[in-house]
Write a protein that holds these residues in place. Structure first.
Motif, PDB file in Angstrom:
ATOM      1  N   GLU A  76      51.790  47.929  45.876  1.00 22.38           N
ATOM      2  CA  GLU A  76      51.636  48.948  47.213  1.00 22.38           C
ATOM      3  C   GLU A  76      52.267  50.173  46.454  1.00 22.38           C
ATOM      4  OE1 GLU A  76      54.480  47.345  49.673  1.00 22.38           O
ATOM      5  OE2 GLU A  76      53.444  45.819  50.543  1.00 22.38           O
ATOM      6  N   ILE A  77      52.025  50.304  45.240  1.00 19.03           N
ATOM      7  CA  ILE A  77      52.898  51.647  44.263  1.00 19.03           C
ATOM      8  C   ILE A  77      51.840  52.847  44.268  1.00 19.03           C
ATOM      9  CG2 ILE A  77      53.718  52.364  42.589  1.00 19.03           C
ATOM     10  CD1 ILE A  77      54.817  49.767  42.100  1.00 19.03           C
ATOM     11  N   THR A  78      50.590  52.562  43.416  1.00 20.38           N
ATOM     12  CA  THR A  78      49.799  53.901  43.264  1.00 20.38           C
ATOM     13  C   THR A  78      48.431  53.528  43.503  1.00 20.38           C
ATOM     14  OG1 THR A  78      51.449  54.696  41.627  1.00 20.38           O
ATOM     15  CG2 THR A  78      49.252  55.531  41.364  1.00 20.38           C
ATOM     16  N   PHE A  79      47.861  54.468  44.100  1.00 23.29           N
ATOM     17  CA  PHE A  79      46.206  54.275  44.433  1.00 23.29           C
ATOM     18  C   PHE A  79      45.565  55.683  43.623  1.00 23.29           C
ATOM     19  CE2 PHE A  79      42.489  55.848  46.744  1.00 23.29           C
ATOM     20  CZ  PHE A  79      41.704  54.684  46.606  1.00 23.29           C
ATOM     21  N   ILE A  80      44.524  55.185  42.857  1.00 22.70           N
ATOM     22  CA  ILE A  80      43.678  55.944  42.203  1.00 22.70           C
ATOM     23  C   ILE A  80      42.131  55.579  42.233  1.00 22.70           C
ATOM     24  CG2 ILE A  80      42.810  56.596  39.859  1.00 22.70           C
ATOM     25  CD1 ILE A  80      45.603  55.622  38.781  1.00 22.70           C
ATOM     26  N   ASP A  81      41.323  56.640  42.921  1.00 19.85           N
ATOM     27  CA  ASP A  81      40.064  56.735  43.065  1.00 19.85           C
ATOM     28  C   ASP A  81      39.368  57.555  41.957  1.00 19.85           C
ATOM     29  OD1 ASP A  81      37.354  57.119  43.770  1.00 19.85           O
ATOM     30  OD2 ASP A  81      37.563  57.132  45.858  1.00 19.85           O
ATOM     31  N   GLY A  82      38.974  56.759  40.841  1.00 22.69           N
ATOM     32  CA  GLY A  82      38.442  57.632  39.795  1.00 22.69           C
ATOM     33  C   GLY A  82      37.119  58.482  39.946  1.00 22.69           C
ATOM     34  N   ASP A  83      36.263  57.965  40.909  1.00 25.28           N
ATOM     35  CA  ASP A  83      35.067  58.817  41.035  1.00 25.28           C
ATOM     36  C   ASP A  83      35.616  60.090  41.975  1.00 25.28           C
ATOM     37  OD1 ASP A  83      33.455  56.908  39.711  1.00 25.28           O
ATOM     38  OD2 ASP A  83      33.382  55.596  41.575  1.00 25.28           O
TER      39      ASP A  83
END
Length: 475
Positions: A76-83
């Motif tokens: 639940e900590i970090t969200f990354i959307d690399g695109d």
């Protein structure tokens, strides 16, 4: 005879047809993921001549070298959307946090899941700063290193050393459920170690710095911020009423915030892999520090500066880029394992760099960096490969302008990342179902069973990598 069929229980499932046996399997899809253990049920008899080490009868294994597409936990900590170039801490865009928050407030957010109220933050900040002071023996420990020891070697060792002082924090001594019970007493013990590790991270880093300078250590001051205290401990030379420059203090705080966490990177994964054995958190953090030490991780911003120094003047940029295309040179600070467009942190760091340069003056390498940035972003070779500047490209210039030595750059990465490591460690300790030790599978491709041969009857196996190297000794 018709092939066996299976009707999916839900549209949220994956249907697998095993051509070896003709069997069909339905595997549930939850949160756009499938359980790797489901493939263990996909079993088949060993084919004629197939190696027994393949263990075909025990089900399929999932091969994923380098964890390119394997999720090891629910977080639940970090969200990354690399695109899309998106980074969020607990749902908050990194851009908003960098503008409005501070490193310690963001640390609270990462660890506990929500932004604190004033009373909550007061408790957290007070405890962290209070625990910045180290035992007097720490001075002797840090002084035991050679004057030219790499500061990351000192910091890594110091984190492990800390664990020897806190027997109440060691599950090996207090019982393996010390951190996993989730009751008030367990949480209190956990929080105390969190305060200690975040608080002492800057103190130990400053001590590693001053060992290199041959200067006395400085006791953490009172009344300063987290990053202000850090700068004070490194730069205080005895001036009356000395305080760090507020703009440089804020710049470092922003950089700390940006580096606080980045999901399942190498060092965070190392902390969790180590922590899954229920070792004390100091040992787990030391392991993460060792992982971050590597040039493919925490040493990237140092590599950028060395690259810019090697390029020299802006007019040398075109020749350098041509050498990169021919794979004769390495382009550092561009591209990212996760981000396929742009690193959202790089824009914030670039703006921060401008503020720092107003105080320190422009770094002589800045013009070279800007020329390299402009040329690469217009070059089809780099555009096609989605090689945009990442956070390391500009952060190294800021650290250099502030006077930090090159080999101290990884330390400036490790200190704030302690927060992210602890957030993931705490989440794992408190996860539903308890902690299960991480034990990846392998695909064995070595020799099949063979019998022992007496030494006088053996035939030497020749060739590079087939035996130990002969080392020449001096003196």
């Amino acid at each position: 005879m018709g092939q066996p069929t299976a009707t999916p229980d839900s549209v949220n499932s994956l249907t697998v047809h095993d051509n070896r046996t003709g069997k069909v399997y339905n595997i549930p899809i939850v949160d756009n993921s499938i359980p790797a253990t489901a493939f263990k049920t996909i079993q088949a008899p060993r084919a004629p001549g197939e190696r027994e080490e393949n263990e075909t009868e025990k089900g399929l294994r999932v091969s994923d070298k380098g964890f390119l597409n394997t999720a090891v936990l629910r977080s639940e900590i970090t969200f990354i959307d690399g695109d899309a170039g998106i980074l969020r801490y607990r749902g908050y865009p990194i851009e908003q946090l960098a503008l409005h928050s501070s490193h310690l407030e963001t640390a609270y957010l990462l660890i506990y899941g929500s932004l604190p109220t004033k009373p909550q933050f007061k408790i957290f900040e007070t405890e962290v700063l209070h625990h910045g002071v180290t035992h007097a023996d720490a001075e002797q420990f840090c002084r035991s290193f050679r004057y030219d020891a790499h500061p990351m070697a000192i910091l890594t060792s110091a984190f492990a050393y800390l664990g020897s002082y806190y027997g109440e924090a060691n599950p090996s001594l207090q019982g393996q459920s010390l951190y996993t019970r989730g009751n008030a007493a367990s949480l209190e013990i956990m929080d105390k170690q969190i305060y200690r590790l975040i608080g002492k991270a800057t103190t130990l880093a400053a001590m590693a710095y001053r060992v290199r300078q041959g200067r006395e250590f400085v006791t953490p001051p009172t009344g300063l911020s987290y990053t202000g205290s850090f700068l004070y401990q490194m730069d205080h030379l005895g001036e009356e009423n000395y305080t760090p420059n507020p703009i440089l203090e804020k710049a470092l705080d922003v950089l700390f915030l940006l580096h606080a966490d980045h999901e399942m990177n190498a060092s965070s994964t190392t902390v969790l892999q180590t922590g899954s054995s229920l070792v004390d958190p100091y040992s787990a953090i030391a392991a993460g520090c060792a992982s971050l030490y590597g040039p493919l991780h925490g040493g990237a911003n140092e590599a950028v500066i060395r690259m810019l120094i090697s390029i020299g003047k802006p007019e040398n940029v075109p020749a350098f880029l041509e050498a990169v295309k021919k794979r004769e040179k390495v382009l550092s600070g561009f591209g990212h394992r996760v981000y396929k467009t742009s690193d959202p942190r790089s824009f914030i760091v670039r703006k921060t760099a401008d503020e720092v340069f107003k105080i320190t003056g422009k770094d002589e390498l800045l013009e070279t960096a800007m020329a390299l940035h402009a040329a690469a972003m217009k070059d089809e070779y780099f555009i096609k490969r989605k090689l945009a500047p990442n956070v390391d490209f500009w952060s190294g210039l800021i650290y250099r302008a502030m006077g930090f030595p090159l080999d101290f750059f990884p330390v400036l990465f490790a200190v704030p990342r302690v927060v992210g490591w602890l957030a993931h460690w705490r989440q794992m300790m408190l996860q539903e179902g308890g902690v299960k030790i991480w034990r990846p599978r392998q695909i064995y491709v070595g020799a099949s069973k063979r019998d022992y041969v007496p030494i006088d009857e053996r035939v030497a196996v020749e060739g590079l990598r087939k035996g130990p190297s002969a080392i020449s000794h001096s003196g």
